[in-house]
Write a protein that holds these residues in place. Sequence first.
Motif: not given
Length: 162
Positions: A105-109, A137-143
């Motif tokens: 969530g933090f990375q996507l933000y 963003n894809l790494t963030a979504l995967a997490m």
Amino acid sequence: MAAKVESDNVDSHRSGYLSKNVWSGFLFGVGFIAFFDEAVFHQLLHWHHFYDKSTTAMGLVSDGFFHAFSWFATIGGLFMLADLRRKQGFWPARWWGGVLLGAGGFQLYDGIIQHKMMRIHQIRYVENIIVYDMIWNLTALAMILVGGILLMRTRNKRERPS
């Protein structure tokens, strides 16, 4: 019969800590990913500062505040974890789900709000930034996805305390 009653007591005791496990993990995840971002991308690789719209000195000051934020979040999450373990309410799968949800969530933000909308910094200042943005963003979504799956799988599952 006594084992069933004891198992039900343990399960009801643990259910009182379901959200606290998630919040502890979430806070730790936010702090850890912020620390990782600051240490790797700001300090080691020198790709950007937390705030790049001013002087280098201001960028370094902003990195210091960002670093302090990451440690406060990490320590806060760990204090909550210690309390959960002391009260025998620690649920590892839910905690890790919270960690991944917080980190993702933090990375996507960061990738959408700070990089694209506010433009306070980019991941890296290169011609083909879209590749970096997609990976970020894809790494963030995967997490977020894996964290959400862990939380959904443990929402109603009964598990012995660790």
